[in-house]
Design a protein around this motif. Structure first.
Motif, PDB file in Angstrom:
ATOM      1  N   UNK A  18       6.327 -51.091  -3.584  1.00  0.00           N
ATOM      2  CA  UNK A  18       6.090 -49.553  -3.895  1.00  0.00           C
ATOM      3  C   UNK A  18       5.840 -49.187  -2.517  1.00  0.00           C
ATOM      4  N   UNK A  19       6.486 -47.967  -2.576  1.00  0.00           N
ATOM      5  CA  UNK A  19       6.293 -46.837  -1.225  1.00  0.00           C
ATOM      6  C   UNK A  19       5.928 -45.611  -1.703  1.00  0.00           C
ATOM      7  N   UNK A  20       5.863 -44.778  -0.599  1.00  0.00           N
ATOM      8  CA  UNK A  20       5.714 -43.352  -1.123  1.00  0.00           C
ATOM      9  C   UNK A  20       6.549 -42.786  -2.015  1.00  0.00           C
ATOM     10  N   UNK A  21       6.195 -41.864  -3.027  1.00  0.00           N
ATOM     11  CA  UNK A  21       7.056 -41.153  -4.068  1.00  0.00           C
ATOM     12  C   UNK A  21       8.570 -40.679  -3.428  1.00  0.00           C
ATOM     13  N   UNK A  22       8.355 -40.273  -2.175  1.00  0.00           N
ATOM     14  CA  UNK A  22       9.198 -39.599  -1.635  1.00  0.00           C
ATOM     15  C   UNK A  22      10.447 -40.811  -1.319  1.00  0.00           C
ATOM     16  N   UNK A  23      10.027 -41.976  -1.107  1.00  0.00           N
ATOM     17  CA  UNK A  23      11.005 -43.117  -0.797  1.00  0.00           C
ATOM     18  C   UNK A  23      11.458 -43.837  -2.024  1.00  0.00           C
ATOM     19  N   UNK A  24      12.756 -44.447  -1.991  1.00  0.00           N
ATOM     20  CA  UNK A  24      13.152 -45.487  -2.951  1.00  0.00           C
ATOM     21  C   UNK A  24      12.503 -46.672  -3.026  1.00  0.00           C
ATOM     22  N   UNK A  25      12.048 -47.171  -4.307  1.00  0.00           N
ATOM     23  CA  UNK A  25      11.427 -48.262  -4.427  1.00  0.00           C
ATOM     24  C   UNK A  25      12.621 -49.333  -4.740  1.00  0.00           C
ATOM     25  N   UNK A  70      20.274 -40.989  -6.580  1.00  0.00           N
ATOM     26  CA  UNK A  70      21.557 -41.694  -6.654  1.00  0.00           C
ATOM     27  C   UNK A  70      21.587 -43.345  -6.099  1.00  0.00           C
ATOM     28  N   UNK A  71      20.535 -43.891  -6.000  1.00  0.00           N
ATOM     29  CA  UNK A  71      20.546 -45.332  -5.504  1.00  0.00           C
ATOM     30  C   UNK A  71      20.213 -46.098  -6.767  1.00  0.00           C
ATOM     31  N   UNK A  72      21.167 -46.836  -7.149  1.00  0.00           N
ATOM     32  CA  UNK A  72      21.142 -47.853  -8.365  1.00  0.00           C
ATOM     33  C   UNK A  72      19.885 -48.754  -8.198  1.00  0.00           C
ATOM     34  N   UNK A  73      19.590 -49.235  -7.145  1.00  0.00           N
ATOM     35  CA  UNK A  73      18.525 -50.201  -7.039  1.00  0.00           C
ATOM     36  C   UNK A  73      17.009 -49.817  -7.087  1.00  0.00           C
ATOM     37  N   UNK A  74      17.064 -48.321  -7.072  1.00  0.00           N
ATOM     38  CA  UNK A  74      15.623 -47.611  -6.919  1.00  0.00           C
ATOM     39  C   UNK A  74      14.923 -47.744  -8.307  1.00  0.00           C
ATOM     40  N   UNK A  75      13.495 -48.097  -8.388  1.00  0.00           N
ATOM     41  CA  UNK A  75      12.950 -48.327  -9.586  1.00  0.00           C
ATOM     42  C   UNK A  75      11.719 -47.275  -9.278  1.00  0.00           C
ATOM     43  N   UNK A  76      11.760 -46.391  -8.699  1.00  0.00           N
ATOM     44  CA  UNK A  76      10.693 -45.327  -8.453  1.00  0.00           C
ATOM     45  C   UNK A  76      10.637 -44.426  -9.450  1.00  0.00           C
TER      46      UNK A  76
END
Length: 166
Positions: A18-25, A70-76
């Motif tokens: 988990x990171x900031x909302x602005x970043x991809x998780x 547009x990052x398929x692995x992002x779960x944020x």
């Protein structure tokens, strides 16, 4: 009735940072061929990781869960949008992902991958999984890019070489 979702959610959370909302998780668990994360929900049904993330965050599942990043692995959840197949087709067209060219990398990223790739045994092993997570693409694509067997990925337009999203 007590919610049983905590077991699933605890397992789910162990598979990304988990990171900031602005970043991809970025999802680090299993992936499917299309490059999306895969998560087993306790009734032994599989879901893509980003759809599970959306369901947990918003309490429902739309027909399609889209990525603003547009990052398929992002779960944020902050990067996930509800939609339908029309939205999804429009997103794909807007982002030049039609015709199977569904991995967007810049020429710089491709050069970086080729320079840093460490081969394993016949394309297995090596560091392609780490590179895949870092660049948000399937490990198979990393191997294809590194060994010059491409033609099925597109380079982004340099003018579009910035992250979309909020």
């Amino acid at each position: 009735m007590a919610k049983k979702k905590s077991d699933n959610y605890t397992r789910f959370q162990a598979k990304f940072e988990v990171g900031p909302d602005s970043e991809c998780w970025l999802w680090t668990g299993k992936t499917i061929n299309s490059g999306y994360g895969l998560f087993w929900v306790e009734d032994a049904k599989q879901m893509t990781a980003h759809r599970y993330a959306f369901l947990e965050a918003y309490g429902y599942l739309p027909p399609v869960v889209r990525h603003s990043c547009d990052v398929k692995l992002c779960v944020n959840p902050a990067h996930l949008l509800p939609g339908d197949s029309k939205d999804n087709s429009r997103d794909m067209a807007d982002r030049h992902r039609m015709g199977g060219g569904n991995v967007k990398l810049t020429a710089t990223q491709v050069a970086d991958i080729r320079q840093r790739f460490v081969s394993g045994n016949h394309g297995r092993g090596g560091n392609r999984r780490e590179l895949a997570v870092e660049f948000g693409v399937n490990a198979k694509h990393i191997w294809r890019i590194a060994t010059g067997r491409t033609g099925d990925y597109r380079l982004t337009d340099p003018k579009r070489d910035h992250h979309h999203g909020h």
